[in-house]
Design a protein around this motif. Structure first.
Motif, mmCIF file in Angstrom:
data_model
loop_
_atom_site.group_PDB
_atom_site.id
_atom_site.type_symbol
_atom_site.label_atom_id
_atom_site.label_comp_id
_atom_site.label_asym_id
_atom_site.label_seq_id
_atom_site.Cartn_x
_atom_site.Cartn_y
_atom_site.Cartn_z
ATOM 1 N N PRO A 198 5.022 -3.566 4.015
ATOM 2 C CA PRO A 198 3.715 -2.938 4.258
ATOM 3 C C PRO A 198 3.514 -1.613 3.529
ATOM 4 O O PRO A 198 2.404 -1.108 3.496
ATOM 5 C CB PRO A 198 3.733 -2.724 5.784
ATOM 6 C CG PRO A 198 5.176 -2.646 6.143
ATOM 7 C CD PRO A 198 5.873 -3.578 5.221
ATOM 8 N N LEU A 199 4.568 -1.035 2.951
ATOM 9 C CA LEU A 199 4.428 0.245 2.270
ATOM 10 C C LEU A 199 4.043 0.115 0.804
ATOM 11 O O LEU A 199 3.902 1.111 0.111
ATOM 12 C CB LEU A 199 5.744 1.041 2.370
ATOM 13 C CG LEU A 199 6.199 1.388 3.779
ATOM 14 C CD1 LEU A 199 7.486 2.187 3.738
ATOM 15 C CD2 LEU A 199 5.125 2.168 4.531
ATOM 16 N N CYS A 200 3.876 -1.107 0.327
ATOM 17 C CA CYS A 200 3.505 -1.324 -1.078
ATOM 18 C C CYS A 200 1.992 -1.144 -1.228
ATOM 19 O O CYS A 200 1.220 -2.115 -1.219
ATOM 20 C CB CYS A 200 3.942 -2.711 -1.531
ATOM 21 S SG CYS A 200 5.734 -2.927 -1.602
ATOM 22 N N TYR A 201 1.569 0.093 -1.385
ATOM 23 C CA TYR A 201 0.137 0.394 -1.378
ATOM 24 C C TYR A 201 -0.591 -0.294 -2.535
ATOM 25 O O TYR A 201 -1.772 -0.641 -2.423
ATOM 26 C CB TYR A 201 -0.084 1.909 -1.439
ATOM 27 C CG TYR A 201 0.299 2.546 -2.749
ATOM 28 C CD1 TYR A 201 -0.588 2.609 -3.812
ATOM 29 C CD2 TYR A 201 1.564 3.092 -2.939
ATOM 30 C CE1 TYR A 201 -0.244 3.191 -5.012
ATOM 31 C CE2 TYR A 201 1.927 3.670 -4.132
ATOM 32 C CZ TYR A 201 1.019 3.719 -5.168
ATOM 33 O OH TYR A 201 1.379 4.288 -6.362
ATOM 34 N N GLY A 202 0.096 -0.498 -3.662
ATOM 35 C CA GLY A 202 -0.551 -1.139 -4.801
ATOM 36 C C GLY A 202 -0.995 -2.560 -4.500
ATOM 37 O O GLY A 202 -2.034 -3.014 -5.004
ATOM 38 N N TYR A 203 -0.220 -3.258 -3.669
ATOM 39 C CA TYR A 203 -0.597 -4.635 -3.324
ATOM 40 C C TYR A 203 -1.716 -4.663 -2.288
ATOM 41 O O TYR A 203 -2.504 -5.609 -2.265
ATOM 42 C CB TYR A 203 0.634 -5.396 -2.834
ATOM 43 C CG TYR A 203 1.565 -5.748 -3.968
ATOM 44 C CD1 TYR A 203 1.384 -6.912 -4.698
ATOM 45 C CD2 TYR A 203 2.604 -4.896 -4.333
ATOM 46 C CE1 TYR A 203 2.221 -7.228 -5.757
ATOM 47 C CE2 TYR A 203 3.449 -5.204 -5.393
ATOM 48 C CZ TYR A 203 3.249 -6.370 -6.106
ATOM 49 O OH TYR A 203 4.079 -6.680 -7.161
ATOM 50 N N TRP A 204 -1.793 -3.646 -1.438
ATOM 51 C CA TRP A 204 -2.959 -3.537 -0.562
ATOM 52 C C TRP A 204 -4.227 -3.380 -1.415
ATOM 53 O O TRP A 204 -5.273 -3.986 -1.135
ATOM 54 C CB TRP A 204 -2.813 -2.347 0.374
ATOM 55 C CG TRP A 204 -1.879 -2.523 1.530
ATOM 56 C CD1 TRP A 204 -0.684 -1.908 1.725
ATOM 57 C CD2 TRP A 204 -2.081 -3.370 2.670
ATOM 58 N NE1 TRP A 204 -0.112 -2.326 2.911
ATOM 59 C CE2 TRP A 204 -0.951 -3.220 3.512
ATOM 60 C CE3 TRP A 204 -3.087 -4.248 3.062
ATOM 61 C CZ2 TRP A 204 -0.811 -3.896 4.720
ATOM 62 C CZ3 TRP A 204 -2.954 -4.933 4.261
ATOM 63 C CH2 TRP A 204 -1.830 -4.748 5.077
ATOM 64 N N LYS A 205 -4.125 -2.564 -2.442
ATOM 65 C CA LYS A 205 -5.283 -2.349 -3.322
ATOM 66 C C LYS A 205 -5.681 -3.651 -4.017
ATOM 67 O O LYS A 205 -6.876 -3.999 -4.087
ATOM 68 C CB LYS A 205 -4.944 -1.275 -4.357
ATOM 69 C CG LYS A 205 -6.038 -1.016 -5.389
ATOM 70 C CD LYS A 205 -5.628 0.109 -6.323
ATOM 71 C CE LYS A 205 -6.702 0.373 -7.373
ATOM 72 N NZ LYS A 205 -6.803 -0.716 -8.367
ATOM 73 N N LYS A 206 -4.693 -4.387 -4.524
ATOM 74 C CA LYS A 206 -5.002 -5.659 -5.190
ATOM 75 C C LYS A 206 -5.621 -6.660 -4.215
ATOM 76 O O LYS A 206 -6.560 -7.386 -4.567
ATOM 77 C CB LYS A 206 -3.725 -6.234 -5.795
ATOM 78 C CG LYS A 206 -3.179 -5.455 -6.979
ATOM 79 C CD LYS A 206 -1.868 -6.048 -7.486
ATOM 80 C CE LYS A 206 -2.092 -7.442 -8.060
ATOM 81 N NZ LYS A 206 -0.834 -7.996 -8.620
#
Length: 819
Positions: A198-206
Motif C-alpha cells: 500500500p505504500l507504493c504511491y506511484g501505483y495508486w496514481k496509475k
C-alpha cells in the motif's frame, strides 16, 4: 459542483478544514508558534485551526488517518479508530469498521492480504495469499473474465508468493496491455497489488489515472484510498492536489485538499514540492494574503530550500502593499490597536515614557514602511529559528538516501541513520515531531520489524496506547505480517497489557501459519503459560510440538525441543525424574549430533546426584567412533569437540576409572589426527615462507627501494619468517584446547530463546572450535531452522574490504534484550 467535487468538499469539511479566512498574527510575540497544523478531528471551524500540543489531543489527530487503511481493527474490542467522519461514498472503498476481539484480530488477517473491502480470512486459508480481490473476476452475466496465458501464469506466481514484487510488476504491465480499456481487469490487479504494497504511491496514481478515463468520481475514490494507505507521503498528496486542480474550478475545494495534506506532511523536510504547488496555485488566483500566509507557515519548520522561500517572501513583500499581504483579521487587529490608543489618549490613561511619548502611541503612529518592516521582522525571526533547528538535522536528512518505500533492502548506514535520527528527535521531547518522524521512517523502513517494535514501545512510553496498537496492527497485518519476530513481540506486548487471548492468538498464528516449529515461539509460549500459572498448558505446548516434529523426517528442531523440554521440567517445575525420562527418550528419535550431546552433558552436569556417566559415555562413544552400520555425518572436528567436552565433564564429576577410559579413547582416536593436522600446517607455512623469501631477493642489477629502506633502518626486521625451523619445535601436547570454564548460569544463554529481535534471516551456525568446545555454555545454535521470510525484509550485509572490520558492518537489532 459535480459529485466528485462534492465528495472532496464533504471529506475536507468533515475533517474540519476551512479556508474562509486566516488567523491574525499581528502584534504577536514568539511567532514561531503562530500557526500550527490543522487538527483534523478537532471539529474547529474557521481558519487553519491550531493544533494543541497536548499528547492526548495529538493522538486523536494522528489516529484519524495513520498510514494504512487498516487502522479500524483493534485487538481488544475498543471503539473503532479511523476516519469516522469521512463521507460514506469514500468509506465504502476502505476496510469496513470491523471491531474484533484480541483472539480474532490475528484470525482476520492470518497470513493473507487485505483489500479495499472488509476481509474475514481464516487461519491457514492460502487463497488469501494474493488478496481477496485476486479471485476470478465475474462479468455482469456471471461469466469469468477471460485472461491471456501470460496473465494466468503471472497470477499463479503471485498467488503462490504474494511478496514477489517483480512478478506483480510484470502482471500489472501485462494486464494493462491486455485490458484494452476493461477496468475490471485493471481494478482486480491493482486492488490485489496495493493490498500487499500500500505504500507504493506511484501505483495508486496509475490506478487513479485508469479510473479517470471513465469516471472522475472513481478516480477520487482511488485517491481517497491512497491517502489513507500512505498518509504521510508528500508525493501522494501532491498527485491528488494536481489531479483536483485539473478537474475542478472551485478554489475552496482545492484549498481544502491542500490543507488536508499539509496537516500531515507540512513539517516533512522534503515537503517543498507540495508547498510549491500550493504557492503556484495561489499565484494563479492572485490571492496575495494567502501566499503571504503560506510563506509564514513554511517558516515554522525547517524544510529543504527554506532560504529560497524566505527570499521569495521578501520579494513578495517588496512588490506588494502591506494591505494586500495582511489578512482581514490582521488589518482589523491593527485598526483596533490604533483606536484603543486614541481612546486612551483622550481619557489620559496612557503613561508616557522617558521621552514623553507612549509606546502604544508610537506603535499606532508607525508609517506603512515601518509597519511593513515590523511585518517582515516577525517572519524573519521565525525563519531564523527554523534555520537553527535545520542545522541540527541536516546531517540526518542528507543521510536519507531513499525516503520512499521499496522492496529492495536499505544499506546498513541508512538504517543506522534512521535510529540515530529518531534518538535525536525523541531527546528533543516534541511529541508531534516524534510521531511524524516515525511515520516517515516507516515508509522507507516498512519491511523492518525493529522499527515497528521501536515505534510501538515509544508510543507506549508516551502513554499513547491507541497509536501503539495502531502501529502494531499495521505491522502484524500488513507490512511485516510474515515475519515471526513481529508476532512474538505482539504476543509479549499483549501479555504485558493484560490481553492474554490476543497473546495466545499471536503464538498460535506463529505455530500454525508463520513459522511452524519455530523454537523461540514454542519456548516463549510455554514460558508465558507458566507465568500465568497454567503449568499443564505449558507442558502441552512442548508435547504438541514434539509430537509434530516426531512425524517429520530428520527434524532439526526435535533434539533441541527434547532438551528444552527437559530443561523446563527441571528448572521451572523441579521435576528431575520427568526431565531425565525426556532425555532418555530423545536418542530413540533423533540422530546424535554435537549440539544435542552438548545439551545432554550440560543437563547431566546441572542435575542432582547421582551422575549418569556410563549412560553419557555410551552416547559419546557412539558419536565419536565411526560406525559402518550407520553413517555419521559429523566432521572430525565436531567429534573431537564432543570428546573434549565429555573429558572435562568426567574430570569434574567422574572417578579415576571413568576418566582413564575417556582419556585413552580420546588419545587413540584424535592424537593421530592432531599430529597430521600440525604437519600439514607446518608444510604450508614452509611453502609460504619460501615463496616470500624468493620475492624478497633483490636483483643486483636493479636498485631496490627495499634495500634502501633496510639500509636506512637497519633495525627493521623482515616481516616474513625464513622458515619454520627458526621457531622452537616442541611435541604438541595432547590437549591443546583452551581450558574450559564451567558456567552454571544456564539462564544467560540466548542461543535458542534469546531476545525477540533475533534475526530470523541469519542462519544459525556453529561458532569456532575454541568457543564450542566448552559445554559450560548452552550450545549456541542448532542447525538452522527455515522460517518463512519476506524476501525483501532483511538487508544483506555488504562485504567489507577490511576483514578485521567485518563484524562491525553487520546491523545490530535495536532491541537486543528481553522485553
Amino acid at each position: 459542483m459535480g459529485d466528485s467535487e462534492m465528495l472532496i468538499a464533504q471529506t475536507s469539511s468533515a475533517m474540519g478544514y476551512s479556508t474562509a479566512g486566516h488567523n491574525s498574527i499581528a502584534n504577536v510575540d514568539g511567532a514561531s508558534n503562530i500557526i500550527q497544523e490543522a487538527n483534523t478531528v478537532s471539529g474547529v471551524t474557521g481558519d487553519f485551526p491550531a493544533s494543541t500540543t497536548s499528547a492526548n489531543a495529538l493522538n486523536m489527530d494522528l489516529n484519524a488517518t495513520t498510514q494504512g487503511p487498516y487502522v479500524n481493527k483493534t485487538y481488544e474490542g475498543k471503539p473503532t479508530v479511523g476516519m469516522a467522519n469521512i463521507d460514506q461514498g469514500v468509506a465504502n472503498f476502505e476496510n469496513a469498521g470491523v471491531v474484533s476481539s484480541g483472539a480474532s484480530a490475528y484470525d482476520s488477517f492470518a497470513n493473507g492480504s487485505i483489500t479495499g473491502e472488509a476481509v474475514s480470512a481464516e487461519n491457514g486459508d492460502g487463497s488469501h495469499g494474493a488478496g481477496a480481490s485476486a479471485a476470478e473476476p465475474l462479468l455482469e452475466d456471471g461469466s469469468v473474465l477471460a485472461m491471456s496465458a501470460e496473465e494466468d501464469r503471472l497470477w499463479s506466481i503471485v498467488r503462490t508468493n504474494s511478496l514477489d514484487f517483480d512478478a506483480w510488476v510484470a502482471l500489472i504491465e501485462e494486464t494493462e496491455k491486455a485490458a484494452e480499456g476493461n477496468l475490471l481487469k485493471i481494478r482486480r490487479v491493482y486492488d490485489a497489488f496495493l493490498a500487499e504494497f500500500p505504500l507504493c504511491y506511484g501505483y495508486w496514481k496509475k490506478y487513479a489515472e485508469h479510473e479517470a478515463t471513465s469516471s472522475t468520481e472513481k478516480a477520487v475514490e482511488v485517491y481517497e484510498r491512497a491517502v489513507l494507505g500512505v498518509t504521510y507521503s508528500v508525493d501522494i498528496w501532491l498527485h491528488y492536489c494536481r489531479f483536483a486542480i485539473s478537474k475542478y474550478e472551485d478554489p475552496e475545494v482545492i484549498r481544502r485538499l491542500f490543507e488536508r495534506g499539509l496537516a500531515y506532511v507540512a513539517t516533512d523536510y522534503l515537503s517543498y514540492s507540495l508547498w510549491d504547488e500550493y504557492i503556484e496555485y495561489e499565484y494563479r488566483q492572485q490571492d496575495w494574503c494567502r501566499i503571504a500566509m503560506i510563506y509564514t507557515r513554511i517558516f515554522e519548520s525547517p524544510i529543504l530550500y527554506l532560504d529560497k522561500y524566505y527570499n521569495s517572501f521578501k520579494e513578495l513583500a517588496a512588490n506588494r502593499p502591506l494591505s494586500e499581504l495582511r489578512t482581514a483579521e490582521e488589518a482589523a487587529a491593527a485598526a483596533s490597536s490604533v483606536s484603543e490608543v486614541i481612546d486612551q489618549l483622550n481619557e489620559g490613561e496612557v503613561p508616557p515614557d522617558s521621552g514623553g511619548q507612549s509606546p502604544k502611541l508610537v506603535s499606532a503612529g508607525l508609517t506603512e514602511a515601518e509597519e511593513l518592516e515590523k511585518y517582515i521582522a516577525i517572519r524573519e525571526e521565525m525563519y531564523k529559528k527554523a534555520k537553527e533547528f535545520d542545522s541540527k538535522i541536516t546531517g540526518f536528512e542528507t543521510a536519507i538516501g531513499r525516503p520512499y518505500f521499496h522492496v529492495k533492502p536499505l544499506n546498513v548506514a541508512e538504517l543506522e541513520n534512521w535510529h540515530n535520527y529518531l534518538n535525536f528527535i525523541e531527546r528533543e521531547g516534541d511529541f508531534s515531531k516524534v510521531v511524524k518522524l516515525y511515520e516517515r521512517c516507516l515508509i522507507a523502513c516498512a519491511n523492518y520489524p525493529e522499527y515497528w517494535i521501536r515505534y510501538v514501545k515509544s508510543m507506549e512510553a508516551h502513554g499513547s496506547m491507541d497509536l501503539a496498537e495502531n502501529a502494531l496492527i499495521r505491522a502484524t497485518q500488513v507490512f511485516v505480517k510474515r515475519q515471526p519476530e513481529i508476532h512474538l513481540f505482539a504476543a509479549w506486548f499483549k501479555e504485558h497489557n493484560g490481553d492474554i487471548l490476543a497473546a495466545r492468538a499471536a503464538y498460535e498464528l506463529v505455530h500454525t501459519e508463520i513459522s511452524p516449529g519455530l523454537l523461540e515461539a514454542i519456548i516463549k509460549h510455554a514460558n508465558m503459560e507458566r507465568r500465568l500459572g497454567n503449568l499443564d498448558d505449558a507442558l502441552a505446548v512442548y508435547e504438541q510440538a514434539i509430537a509434530i516434529e516426531k512425524g517429520k523426517e530428520h527434524s532439526q528442531a526435535l533434539p533441541v525441543l527434547f532438551a528444552q523440554y527437559a530443561r523446563f521440567l527441571y528448572l521451572a517445575m523441579g521435576k528431575v525424574e520427568k526431565a531425565r525420562e525426556v532425555l532418555d527418550e530423545a536418542p530413540e528419535h533423533v540422530q546424535l549430533s554435537k549440539p544435542f550431546l552438548e545439551i545432554l552433558i550440560f543437563m547431566e552436569a546441572v542435575m542432582p546426584l547421582p551422575k549418569r556417566i556410563d549412560h553419557l559415555d555410551t552416547l559419546v562413544e557412539k558419536f565419536i567412533i565411526p560406525n559402518t552400520d550407520g553413517p555419521n555425518t559429523a566432521s572430525i572436528a565436531e567429534r573431537e569437540d564432543v570428546s573434549t567436552i565429555f573429558l572435562e565433564f568426567v574430570d569434574l564429576v567422574g572417578d579415576a576409572q571413568a576418566i582413564k577410559k575417556a582419556h585413552d579413547r580420546h588419545l587413540k582416536i584424535f592424537l593421530h589426527n592432531r599430529m597430521a593436522s600440525q604437519l600439514k600446517k607446518r608444510q604450508a607455512e614452509d611453502v609460504l615462507a619460501s615463496d616470500k623469501s624468493k620475492l624478497m631477493k633483490p636483483d643486483a642489477s636493479v636498485p631496490s627501494s627495499v634495500q634502501s629502506l633496510m639500509g636506512a633502518y637497519p633495525g627493521v626486521q623482515n616481516q616474513w619468517t625464513a622458515g619454520y625451523g627458526v621457531q622452537p619445535q616442541t611435541w604438541p601436547h595432547v590437549t591443546q584446547a583452551p581450558a574450559q570454564q564451567w558456567n552454571p548460569a544456564y539462564a544467560q544463554q540466548t542461543a535458542a530463546y534469546g531476545g525477540y529481535t533475533a534475526s530470523y534471516a541469519t542462519p544459525q551456525v556453529s561458532t569456532s572450535v575454541a568457543q564450542t568446545a566448552s559445554y559450560g555454555a548452552y550450545p549456541p545454535t542448532y542447525p538452522a531452522q527455515a522460517a518463512p521470510q519476506q524476501s525483501y525484509a532483511q538487508p544483506a550485509a555488504t562485504a567489507t574490504t577490511v576483514p578485521s572490520q567485518q563484524a562491525a558492518s553487520v546491523p545490530q537489532a535495536y532491541y537486543g534484550t528481553y522485553y
